[in-house]
Write a protein that holds these residues in place. Structure first.
Motif, PDB file in Angstrom:
ATOM      1  N   LEU A 403     -46.243  74.138  30.217  1.00 44.38           N
ATOM      2  CA  LEU A 403     -46.382  74.339  28.765  1.00 44.38           C
ATOM      3  C   LEU A 403     -46.345  72.931  28.149  1.00 44.38           C
ATOM      4  O   LEU A 403     -45.281  72.317  28.055  1.00 44.38           O
ATOM      5  N   CYS A 405     -46.532  71.556  25.232  1.00 47.87           N
ATOM      6  CA  CYS A 405     -45.656  71.240  24.081  1.00 47.87           C
ATOM      7  C   CYS A 405     -44.219  71.044  24.575  1.00 47.87           C
ATOM      8  O   CYS A 405     -43.542  70.076  24.199  1.00 47.87           O
ATOM      9  N   ALA A 483     -48.229  80.921  19.398  1.00 50.95           N
ATOM     10  CA  ALA A 483     -48.963  79.664  19.595  1.00 50.95           C
ATOM     11  C   ALA A 483     -49.652  79.189  18.319  1.00 50.95           C
ATOM     12  O   ALA A 483     -49.871  77.989  18.145  1.00 50.95           O
ATOM     13  N   ILE A 486     -47.839  76.352  16.454  1.00 45.58           N
ATOM     14  CA  ILE A 486     -47.800  75.083  17.205  1.00 45.58           C
ATOM     15  C   ILE A 486     -49.196  74.456  17.230  1.00 45.58           C
ATOM     16  O   ILE A 486     -49.362  73.252  17.038  1.00 45.58           O
ATOM     17  N   PHE A 492     -50.682  69.313  20.487  1.00 45.42           N
ATOM     18  CA  PHE A 492     -50.236  69.684  21.835  1.00 45.42           C
ATOM     19  C   PHE A 492     -51.264  70.561  22.562  1.00 45.42           C
ATOM     20  O   PHE A 492     -51.574  70.336  23.732  1.00 45.42           O
ATOM     21  N   CYS A 493     -51.755  71.578  21.857  1.00 45.45           N
ATOM     22  CA  CYS A 493     -52.551  72.599  22.547  1.00 45.45           C
ATOM     23  C   CYS A 493     -53.859  72.031  23.116  1.00 45.45           C
ATOM     24  O   CYS A 493     -54.354  72.522  24.133  1.00 45.45           O
ATOM     25  N   CYS A 496     -53.329  71.053  26.722  1.00 48.00           N
ATOM     26  CA  CYS A 496     -52.568  72.021  27.533  1.00 48.00           C
ATOM     27  C   CYS A 496     -53.496  72.840  28.416  1.00 48.00           C
ATOM     28  O   CYS A 496     -54.651  73.095  28.058  1.00 48.00           O
ATOM     29  N   CYS A 509     -51.794  81.435  26.389  1.00 48.49           N
ATOM     30  CA  CYS A 509     -50.559  80.741  26.023  1.00 48.49           C
ATOM     31  C   CYS A 509     -49.402  81.734  26.001  1.00 48.49           C
ATOM     32  O   CYS A 509     -49.485  82.757  25.309  1.00 48.49           O
ATOM     33  N   PRO A 510     -48.320  81.437  26.710  1.00 44.76           N
ATOM     34  CA  PRO A 510     -47.210  82.395  26.760  1.00 44.76           C
ATOM     35  C   PRO A 510     -46.510  82.591  25.418  1.00 44.76           C
ATOM     36  O   PRO A 510     -45.898  83.632  25.199  1.00 44.76           O
TER      37      PRO A 510
HETATM   38  S1  SF4 Z   1     -51.187  76.324  24.361  1.00 42.21           S
HETATM   39 FE1  SF4 Z   1     -49.185  77.232  24.153  1.00 42.21          FE
HETATM   40  S2  SF4 Z   1     -47.934  76.246  25.761  1.00 42.21           S
HETATM   41 FE2  SF4 Z   1     -49.777  75.017  25.492  1.00 42.21          FE
HETATM   42  S3  SF4 Z   1     -49.197  73.449  24.018  1.00 42.21           S
HETATM   43 FE3  SF4 Z   1     -50.086  75.135  22.841  1.00 42.21          FE
HETATM   44  S4  SF4 Z   1     -48.362  76.409  22.246  1.00 42.21           S
HETATM   45 FE4  SF4 Z   1     -47.633  75.036  23.873  1.00 42.21          FE
END
Ligand code: SF4
Ligand code: FAD
Length: 600
Positions: A403, A405, A483, A486, A492-493, A496, A509-510
């Motif tokens: 993950l 982030c 998600a 974020i 971040f995403c 990822c 994304c969990p």
């Molecule tokens: S996709 Fe999900 S796990 Fe990956 S950075 Fe974004 S919020 Fe975090």
């Protein structure tokens, strides 16, 4: 400590100075002569006692940078005071602060000491125990705070079960009482809060300022060596240490923020990046919490710039709200609830009984007396209103989870012992709350992992604001998100392996599945919350097949996070058995091996 010891030894008091001067105990988090007892007489009539306690440093595996910034500021403060003509008794001890002070007072025939009422509950307990054993010490008000306990109780009354505290009420009162950003009884700019203007993502609109760094001097180098040797098993690293350690450095750090970052603070306050960890945040918490900077000075500086039209109100008010509002509010919540121990069902009966026996009239320090053997007074309160109790997994120690982030914020904390507010709240705590990780374990993790953590601030922030473990005492709803939040507020995403737009299936994304299943799991408890009406309406509209997939994705994510062995932390405090040896010469503590956390 050879360099430091040689320098400070020149200022050790004579027997006459011990008799003639006023002696003040300066705790490990109150390095200031800008307020309090050090301002009340000339330097040549003042003596200070400072204790460097190995027992306290070993109580948790504190981040090595936290120990460096604290001990180096402590040693520099001692030398700064000595240079002004203050007599300094600097005592390195394997014992707790209270026990060390008691022995020192006896040995050096020190008169009764003066001390500002300690901010940390832990130190209040420790000193209360020493008081009972004969320590002579008088507590005076801690004037480093921007508010008094009465300011809080006037708004909310005393703590009682079922109470909720809404920070905004306290903040408005403090604005009115102090006149900060007020004109003719009304808030400057027409409203008390510009919170709605503090929510932009950062996409490179303006350059991020490069904050000054302070390479270690000879004294800090000594401290770094000492920490690496004595606390080798602790979290984090000393490498790259560059935080302010003198008063002049602390002031320069603050002035830089005022001149170069405050302007954009408000606009990008909630933004998160993996390539810009500080963005426009001040990173002053570590210096405020050590007493190097005073909240009231900072508030006045920011107000001045706002009134002169030098910075936008969204930035000035946003910053002042953090200090005059949140910071003061949190420490009152902690004090009023005795570190959350007074929450219904969370106070061991023996401990309550002990407190009453000690002091029926209940002065704040005596009421918290430490009675070894009866109960562990340092054991933290364990509220968990949502029944969260899974062990905190290895990813918080740096094991890669995938993950992005989470991994990038944890990596930053391991390196720096710091990350800004939103990454603490909406990444690290969000994950823990959604998964049901123990709020107490998360609190303890924040406590040792961050350079600015002390009980009065870390416990209400984690047990209250971040995890809702207090059932809504400090926050009107759990701060959780999937998600989408974020993704909107960070970059971040984009880096990822998971897709923030997919909530189930391979590569999803969990966070989103965890979010919906969190709401489902806690529906009975939370469905009546007016701030959660929209999400619950959406949850109820979800098709049964979709819920099956979300549950499967959430379960898989939690199992994945719980599948890694957690590194072992924990010191046996056999590092030092004699206070005749300087800390550098004591043997390092042994690492205690913990079993890996059990699975779900
Ligand atoms: S996709 Fe999900 S796990 Fe990956 S950075 Fe974004 S919020 Fe975090
Ligand atoms: C889970 C969690 C744990 C936290 N633990 C701590 C902690 O151990 N120590 C700590 O000082 N803060 C803590 N905070 C509050 C806040 O995150 C930090 O004070 C802030 O990120 C420090 O960085 P800064 O100095 O750049 O703050 P800025 O964003 O520049 O804000 C200015 C100042 O406001 C004060 N402030 C802002 N929010 C809070 C708050 N919620 N509580 C208290 N003070 C606040 C701080 O003194 C900070 O220096 C925590 C928040 C969360 C969500």
């Amino acid at each position: 400590m050879a360099t430091f010891q040689q320098q400070i030894a020149q200022h050790a008091p004579t027997a006459a100075e011990i008799k003639q001067r006023r002696w003040i105990y300066v705790p490990y988090d109150r390095f200031t002569d800008r307020t309090g007892p050090l301002t009340e007489q000339p330097a040549n009539e003042t003596g200070i006692v400072i204790v460097e306690s190995t027992a306290k440093a070993l109580r948790r595996p504190y981040h090595k940078k936290k120990l460096v910034v604290l001990i180096s500021n402590m040693r520099h403060f001692a030398l700064e005071q000595a240079a002004k003509g203050v007599s300094v008794l600097y005592h390195a001890s394997p014992d707790s602060h209270g026990t060390a002070l008691l022995a020192l007072q006896h040995k050096r025939k020190l008169p009764p000491l003066t001390c500002m009422k300690p901010a940390e509950r832990e130190l209040r307990l420790d000193l209360a125990s020493a008081l009972e054993r004969g320590l002579q010490i008088d507590f005076v008000a801690d004037t480093t705070w921007a508010s008094a306990s009465e300011d809080f109780t006037t708004v909310y009354g005393s703590y009682e079960a079922g109470k909720t505290y809404v920070m905004d009420r306290f903040y408005r009162r403090m604005r009115q009482q102090t006149g900060i950003l007020m004109k003719s009884g009304r808030p400057v700019g027409g409203k008390f809060s510009f919170d709605a203007e503090n929510r932009n993502a950062y996409r490179g609109e303006v350059p991020v300022p490069r904050f000054p760094v302070f390479p270690p001097d000879a004294i800090t180098h000594e401290v770094m060596g000492f920490v690496e040797q004595t606390y080798a098993h602790h979290f984090g690293t000393t490498a790259g240490f560059n935080l302010p350690c003198t008063q002049a450095e602390a002031d320069a750090f603050w002035k830089f923020f005022l001149a170069h970052a405050l302007e954009h603070f408000g606009r990008f306050e909630d933004a998160m990046r993996d390539d810009e960890v500080q963005l426009f945040h001040s990173k002053t918490s570590v210096l405020l919490n050590l007493g190097r900077l005073l909240a009231s000075d900072l508030i006045r500086d920011v107000e001045k710039l706002a009134l002169e039209g030098e910075v936008p109100m969204a930035s000035a008010e946003g910053f002042i709200r953090q200090l005059l509002g949140w910071r003061e509010f949190m420490r009152h919540v902690h004090e009023q609830t005795d570190g959350y121990r007074l929450l219904a069902g969370h106070v061991p009966q023996e401990e309550r009984k002990v407190q009453q026996e000690v002091s029926p009239d209940s002065t704040p320090v005596a009421a918290a007396a430490y009675h070894p053997g009866k109960t562990d007074p340092y054991a933290g309160a364990t509220p968990s209103a949502l029944g969260a109790r899974l062990p905190l997994p290895a990813v918080y120690w740096g094991t890669q989870s995938g993950l992005h982030c989470v991994d990038s914020v944890v990596a930053q904390v391991v390196q720096e012992g710091w990350s800004h507010h939103i990454t603490r709240l909406m990444v690290l705590s969000n994950l823990a709350t959604l998964c049901g990780f123990s709020p107490r374990e998360l609190t303890d993790w924040f406590w040792f992992a961050y350079v600015d953590a002390y009980d009065w601030v870390v416990e209400p922030n984690v047990l209250g604001m971040a995890t809702y473990a207090d059932g809504g005492l400090t926050a009107t709803k759990p701060y959780v998100s999937g998600a989408a939040y974020i993704h909107r507020m960070s970059n971040f995403c984009g880096h990822c392996q998971y897709d923030p737009k997919q909530s189930s299936g391979d590569g999803s994304c969990p966070f989103t599945a965890l979010y919906w299943t969190f709401l489902e799991r806690n529906e009975e408890r939370l469905r009546g919350n007016f701030r959660l009406q929209m999400p619950y309406t959406t949850l109820r509209r979800k098709r049964p097949e979709e819920m099956v997939q979300l549950r499967a994705r959430a379960r898989e994510a939690i199992e994945h996070l719980q599948s890694f062995d957690r590194p072992a932390y924990g010191a046996e405090s056999d590092a030092a058995t004699s206070d005749s040896a300087p800390p550098e010469e004591r043997s390092p503590p042994r690492l205690r091996h913990h079993p890996a956390p059990p699975g779900r």
